[in-house]
Design a protein around this motif. Structure first.
Motif, PDB file in Angstrom:
ATOM      1  N   ARG A   1      19.958 -10.127  16.806  1.00  0.00           N
ATOM      2  CA  ARG A   1      19.107  -9.129  16.156  1.00  0.00           C
ATOM      3  C   ARG A   1      18.596  -9.680  14.825  1.00  0.00           C
TER       4      ARG A   1
ATOM      5  N   ASP B   1      20.849  -9.024  11.909  1.00  0.00           N
ATOM      6  CA  ASP B   1      22.228  -9.511  11.980  1.00  0.00           C
ATOM      7  C   ASP B   1      22.445 -10.548  10.881  1.00  0.00           C
TER       8      ASP B   1
ATOM      9  N   VAL C   1      25.673  -7.284  20.643  1.00  0.00           N
ATOM     10  CA  VAL C   1      24.691  -7.323  19.546  1.00  0.00           C
ATOM     11  C   VAL C   1      23.459  -8.147  19.906  1.00  0.00           C
TER      12      VAL C   1
ATOM     13  N   ILE D   1      19.932  -9.372  21.776  1.00  0.00           N
ATOM     14  CA  ILE D   1      18.664  -8.832  22.267  1.00  0.00           C
ATOM     15  C   ILE D   1      18.149  -9.748  23.363  1.00  0.00           C
ATOM     16  N   LYS D   2      17.643  -9.146  24.443  1.00  0.00           N
ATOM     17  CA  LYS D   2      16.977  -9.900  25.493  1.00  0.00           C
ATOM     18  C   LYS D   2      15.475  -9.684  25.385  1.00  0.00           C
TER      19      LYS D   2
ATOM     20  N   ILE E   1      11.708  -5.819  25.122  1.00  0.00           N
ATOM     21  CA  ILE E   1      12.981  -5.971  24.412  1.00  0.00           C
ATOM     22  C   ILE E   1      14.043  -5.061  25.020  1.00  0.00           C
ATOM     23  N   GLU E   2      15.216  -5.637  25.235  1.00  0.00           N
ATOM     24  CA  GLU E   2      16.347  -4.865  25.759  1.00  0.00           C
ATOM     25  C   GLU E   2      17.598  -5.292  25.009  1.00  0.00           C
ATOM     26  N   THR E   3      18.438  -4.343  24.634  1.00  0.00           N
ATOM     27  CA  THR E   3      19.688  -4.660  23.962  1.00  0.00           C
ATOM     28  C   THR E   3      20.857  -4.364  24.891  1.00  0.00           C
TER      29      THR E   3
ATOM     30  N   THR F   1      24.695  -6.152  26.770  1.00  0.00           N
ATOM     31  CA  THR F   1      25.533  -7.290  27.123  1.00  0.00           C
ATOM     32  C   THR F   1      24.940  -7.949  28.361  1.00  0.00           C
TER      33      THR F   1
END
Length: 203
Positions: free
Chosen positions: A80, A83, A146, A148-149, A168-170, A172
């Protein structure tokens, strides 16, 4: 370990005594002839380890992996922007901290509960359940939540400028997969063919 470099285009084969072929960050996609040689190696019981940079498109190599149950996604996993670790790590990194404790590949990482691996230029992987080779696939390592894809990334040109929210996708995301099983050996030139003299021509 006895390590040797291998050029498939020059040697036109994988040595018979090679237990494992390692493809570590290819700079270009593989030719069809190269993937055929790798598939022959796999069908004779050899192993293959592939580590791919997300910014390098490898559709032909990905086609081979898909046959054996592993599919590389067209995305990029990053930290991120807010971060604090981006200051000293850089944003183009994935933090991998969820390891399968039963897989021989990752069980030593899982045994150390606080271990994390930093993977730059990573993409996510998927399992192809009904794969052509009939392999069993395990997703053995996932990123920390934490990450981001960024979707639809095939090269460096796909991450410049502003990225729309729908890409954007957050969450695991799996980054390591293990495919195991027994594949059929390739046919040899001298293999006997069934007698089809009584077979009828198709309509």
């Amino acid at each position: 370990y006895d390590l040797k470099e291998l050029s498939l285009l020059e040697e036109a084969r994988v040595p018979e005594n090679a237990d494992l072929v390692v493809i570590a960050g290819p700079k270009y996609d593989f030719k069809v002839e190269e993937t055929r040689l790798l598939e022959d190696h796999l069908k004779h019981g050899g192993g293959l380890m592939v580590m791919v940079e997300a910014m390098v498109p490898v559709p032909t190599l990905n086609g081979l992996l898909e046959k054996y149950g592993v599919l590389l996604s067209n995305d990029l996993l990053i930290l991120r922007p807010d971060d604090p670790r981006t200051v000293f790590l850089g944003q183009n990194n994935a933090i991998v901290s969820d390891f399968d404790d039963l897989s021989p590949v990752t069980k030593d990482f899982a045994a150390q509960s606080k271990v994390a691996v930093i993977m730059p230029g990573s993409r996510s992987v998927k399992e192809v359940a009904n794969n052509a080779a009939g392999m069993k696939v395990s997703l053995v390592a996932k990123t920390a939540p934490v990450i981001i894809k960024v979707k639809n990334v095939n090269g460096r040109g796909d991450v410049g400028g502003n990225i729309s929210n729908d890409r954007i996708e957050t969450g695991t995301f799996p980054v390591m997969a293990v495919s195991t099983g027994k594949s059929a050996a390739p046919e040899t030139a001298n293999a006997e063919k069934p007698d089809n003299k009584d077979a009828k021509e198709p309509l």
